[in-house]
Design a protein around this motif. Structure first.
Motif, PDB file in Angstrom:
ATOM      1  N   GLN B 122       0.802  -1.213   0.000  1.00 30.15           N
ATOM      2  CA  GLN B 122       0.000   0.000   0.000  1.00 30.15           C
ATOM      3  C   GLN B 122       0.842   1.273   0.000  1.00 30.15           C
ATOM      4  O   GLN B 122       0.453   2.272  -0.594  1.00 30.15           O
ATOM      5  N   SER B 123       1.972   1.222   0.683  1.00 30.15           N
ATOM      6  CA  SER B 123       2.719   2.476   0.881  1.00 30.15           C
ATOM      7  C   SER B 123       4.178   2.357   0.453  1.00 30.15           C
ATOM      8  O   SER B 123       5.057   2.968   1.054  1.00 30.15           O
ATOM      9  N   LEU B 124       4.452   1.586  -0.588  1.00 29.57           N
ATOM     10  CA  LEU B 124       5.840   1.451  -1.049  1.00 29.57           C
ATOM     11  C   LEU B 124       6.180   2.523  -2.080  1.00 29.57           C
ATOM     12  O   LEU B 124       5.306   3.054  -2.763  1.00 29.57           O
ATOM     13  N   SER B 125       7.488   2.777  -2.193  1.00 30.33           N
ATOM     14  CA  SER B 125       7.940   3.645  -3.276  1.00 30.33           C
ATOM     15  C   SER B 125       8.876   2.910  -4.245  1.00 30.33           C
ATOM     16  O   SER B 125       9.345   3.502  -5.203  1.00 30.33           O
ATOM     17  N   VAL B 126       9.177   1.642  -3.967  1.00 27.47           N
ATOM     18  CA  VAL B 126      10.033   0.856  -4.868  1.00 27.47           C
ATOM     19  C   VAL B 126       9.339  -0.468  -5.173  1.00 27.47           C
ATOM     20  O   VAL B 126       8.432  -0.888  -4.448  1.00 27.47           O
ATOM     21  N   PRO B 127       9.766  -1.151  -6.255  1.00 31.42           N
ATOM     22  CA  PRO B 127       9.120  -2.413  -6.614  1.00 31.42           C
ATOM     23  C   PRO B 127       9.468  -3.566  -5.667  1.00 31.42           C
ATOM     24  O   PRO B 127      10.482  -3.522  -4.972  1.00 31.42           O
ATOM     25  N   LEU B 128       8.620  -4.567  -5.680  1.00 33.73           N
ATOM     26  CA  LEU B 128       8.746  -5.676  -4.731  1.00 33.73           C
ATOM     27  C   LEU B 128       8.725  -7.021  -5.448  1.00 33.73           C
ATOM     28  O   LEU B 128       7.988  -7.214  -6.420  1.00 33.73           O
ATOM     29  N   VAL B 129       9.542  -7.941  -4.951  1.00 30.28           N
ATOM     30  CA  VAL B 129       9.613  -9.316  -5.451  1.00 30.28           C
ATOM     31  C   VAL B 129       8.880 -10.239  -4.476  1.00 30.28           C
ATOM     32  O   VAL B 129       9.135 -10.185  -3.265  1.00 30.28           O
ATOM     33  N   ILE B 130       8.010 -11.076  -5.006  1.00 32.40           N
ATOM     34  CA  ILE B 130       7.407 -12.147  -4.207  1.00 32.40           C
ATOM     35  C   ILE B 130       8.478 -13.219  -4.005  1.00 32.40           C
ATOM     36  O   ILE B 130       9.079 -13.698  -4.963  1.00 32.40           O
ATOM     37  N   TYR B 131       8.691 -13.593  -2.773  1.00 34.52           N
ATOM     38  CA  TYR B 131       9.752 -14.555  -2.444  1.00 34.52           C
ATOM     39  C   TYR B 131       9.068 -15.866  -2.045  1.00 34.52           C
ATOM     40  O   TYR B 131       8.516 -15.979  -0.953  1.00 34.52           O
ATOM     41  N   ASP B 132       9.118 -16.829  -2.962  1.00 32.24           N
ATOM     42  CA  ASP B 132       8.463 -18.122  -2.735  1.00 32.24           C
ATOM     43  C   ASP B 132       9.540 -19.138  -2.372  1.00 32.24           C
ATOM     44  O   ASP B 132      10.261 -19.618  -3.249  1.00 32.24           O
ATOM     45  N   ASN B 133       9.639 -19.432  -1.100  1.00 30.98           N
ATOM     46  CA  ASN B 133      10.712 -20.291  -0.592  1.00 30.98           C
ATOM     47  C   ASN B 133      10.128 -21.268   0.428  1.00 30.98           C
ATOM     48  O   ASN B 133      10.332 -21.131   1.637  1.00 30.98           O
ATOM     49  N   PRO B 134       9.371 -22.248  -0.066  1.00 30.11           N
ATOM     50  CA  PRO B 134       8.598 -23.104   0.847  1.00 30.11           C
ATOM     51  C   PRO B 134       9.459 -23.863   1.855  1.00 30.11           C
ATOM     52  O   PRO B 134       8.988 -24.197   2.947  1.00 30.11           O
ATOM     53  N   GLY B 135      10.731 -24.103   1.512  1.00 29.17           N
ATOM     54  CA  GLY B 135      11.614 -24.842   2.421  1.00 29.17           C
ATOM     55  C   GLY B 135      11.845 -24.104   3.730  1.00 29.17           C
ATOM     56  O   GLY B 135      12.065 -24.725   4.769  1.00 29.17           O
ATOM     57  N   THR B 136      11.780 -22.776   3.702  1.00 33.43           N
ATOM     58  CA  THR B 136      11.982 -22.018   4.944  1.00 33.43           C
ATOM     59  C   THR B 136      10.695 -21.334   5.424  1.00 33.43           C
ATOM     60  O   THR B 136      10.540 -21.119   6.621  1.00 33.43           O
ATOM     61  N   THR B 137       9.785 -21.006   4.503  1.00 34.04           N
ATOM     62  CA  THR B 137       8.561 -20.315   4.953  1.00 34.04           C
ATOM     63  C   THR B 137       7.459 -21.297   5.337  1.00 34.04           C
ATOM     64  O   THR B 137       6.533 -20.945   6.059  1.00 34.04           O
TER      65      THR B 137
END
Lengths: 297, 297
Positions: B122-137
């Protein structure tokens, strides 16, 4: 202390802060019900979602509100240095015992986990419970590792994730565990649906989620098992099947959060974001389940 | 920015504090090698083991040491409020992009995760990467959830855990993903051993662990793939098989930590307790593997 019913209260969150008044209400109910101990800042107490100062404050509030009931405080964190800091805070707050889960982000080895417990127990002044909760820690203990850690100073009990459903298998499992652990070391069952079986199988304690919000039904099961009336313990547990089914579907935390609200103890929304509460349809199902087990909400 | 080689550096820890000099040395090597971006405070950067001030400081150091290379900063945390705080710190430090994994203690639902990304973006000023890392998340994304999140503002790329080993299956998978995601949205492969296959299959980026400590071999693979010489990319990747085998056995973090020490960049012990380093015998195996791939240590 690590015997009988250990009740694990919710830490209610409102507007992303600990709802201190609601937490004190939840703990005071457990004190008034005379549970054998209170396990604050367990998984149900959202310990991994709180900052160090929040955890220290919750520990203080728990000890204050618990009166004569001994309080066990969860001290788990990703880093050993933070676990040690949490242990200091908890002891300063007056914790009678500590609970330590080997929470992991990177997969931990058995040697990592042993060193963690060795480093943390070096400077404790109260006894510690090994918290084996593979569903949230993603670490699986061997019985050999239990035994190595149980030989460390201050380590006095283990919270096991559950017991085999079949009662002979459960009894054999607990007897086998007791043989490998020091004299006087207690084994506590968790996984509420299997608690009656676990207590009948020789578990000394029940580390209980439902006991943290509905202490009386949990105490009834515990006292029946402690007097050797395992039939009655099982039958009382079977009466709570509607709750065990909701726990299996939604996870115990989200269901207990709804119960806390339905009992008037907390605001409707009481979990830390991003954990959303259950929706209205599930609230209605929880309410109906409570009615079926004789809880008027 | 989210194309080519994104190199993920270790955050070296000495005596339980961030070893700032060693971290700057690690990042400066990546700048000097002209990687396409640097992904600080990823899993390899031990983000979940650091406090908010430590993370803010590491973000500052990374941006400073990276020179003209854009820096992506990992902002994941258990609570939405902490993710938002980390995002603010990272942007203030000069991050060119952010990386967000839905780390979980309590199991998260797809709706929890969607709301997390919605609240944070909602309040970012830079782009964001979705981090899909099921082994740790311990959270598993559906392609549908990728697509829902990709439609949020600022979301520009996804770091996927890997691709099928067989190249036709990998290509079909990446084409299928691209069809479901917005135009210009990039897909980055991780799981270093499958990077050459992933790049050949149409991944736009490689979010790389080995690139964070041995940038040149990773750049060689990336540049070969980018010029369409997929044979050469695969052959260069195959030459690193001794490393991929060590990653599979010990986890990439512990192996990279040994390499950082063998390269003279860090002290022998550089991981946060309770994560122990690998023992001397494995050090010798890592050294031998480096020799086999032509790295003189």
């Amino acid at each position: 202390m690590f015997t009988g019913l250990s009740a694990f209260p919710l830490t209610p969150i409102a507007d992303e802060r600990v709802d201190e008044d609601a937490f004190v209400r939840v703990v005071a109910r457990l004190r008034d019900a005379h549970v054998d101990s209170i396990g604050a800042l367990g998984s149900t107490g959202s310990y991994m979602y709180l900052s160090r100062p929040e955890r220290a404050r919750v520990a203080e509030l728990a000890v204050e509100a618990a009166g004569d009931v001994p309080v066990i405080i969860g001290i788990g964190a990703f880093r050993t240095r933070d676990v040690i800091a949490n242990a200091e805070d908890a002891q300063e707050a007056g914790a009678a015992g500590l609970l330590l889960a080997p929470v992991s982000y990177q997969k931990l080895t058995a040697e990592d986990v042993f060193r963690l417990y060795a480093d943390v127990t070096q400077s404790l002044s109260v006894p510690l419970v090994i918290y084996d909760n593979p569903g949230t820690t993603h670490f699986t203990f061997s019985e050999q590792l239990y035994a190595r850690i149980a030989d460390l100073p201050h380590v006095a009990s283990v919270k096991i994730p559950g017991v085999p459903a079949e009662s002979d298998a459960a009894t054999a499992h607990i007897q086998d565990l007791h043989r490998q652990l020091p004299d006087g070391f207690t084994i506590g069952v968790s996984g509420d649906a299997s608690a009656a079986t676990g207590l009948a199988a020789g578990c000394d304690a029940w580390y209980s989620v439902i006991g943290g919000i509905l202490p009386q039904p949990a105490l009834d099961i515990t006292r029946a098992a402690q007097t050797g009336d395992t039939e009655r313990a099982r039958s009382l547990s079977d009466q709570l099947t509607p709750l065990w089914e909701l726990f299996a579907t939604h996870g115990s935390l989200r269901v207990v959060a709804v119960i806390a609200h339905l009992l008037g103890l907390t605001a409707p929304r009481n979990l830390p974001a991003p954990i959303l509460g259950l929706d209205q349809a599930v609230h209605d199902t929880v309410r109906a389940a409570l009615h079926r087990i004789g809880v008027d909400v």
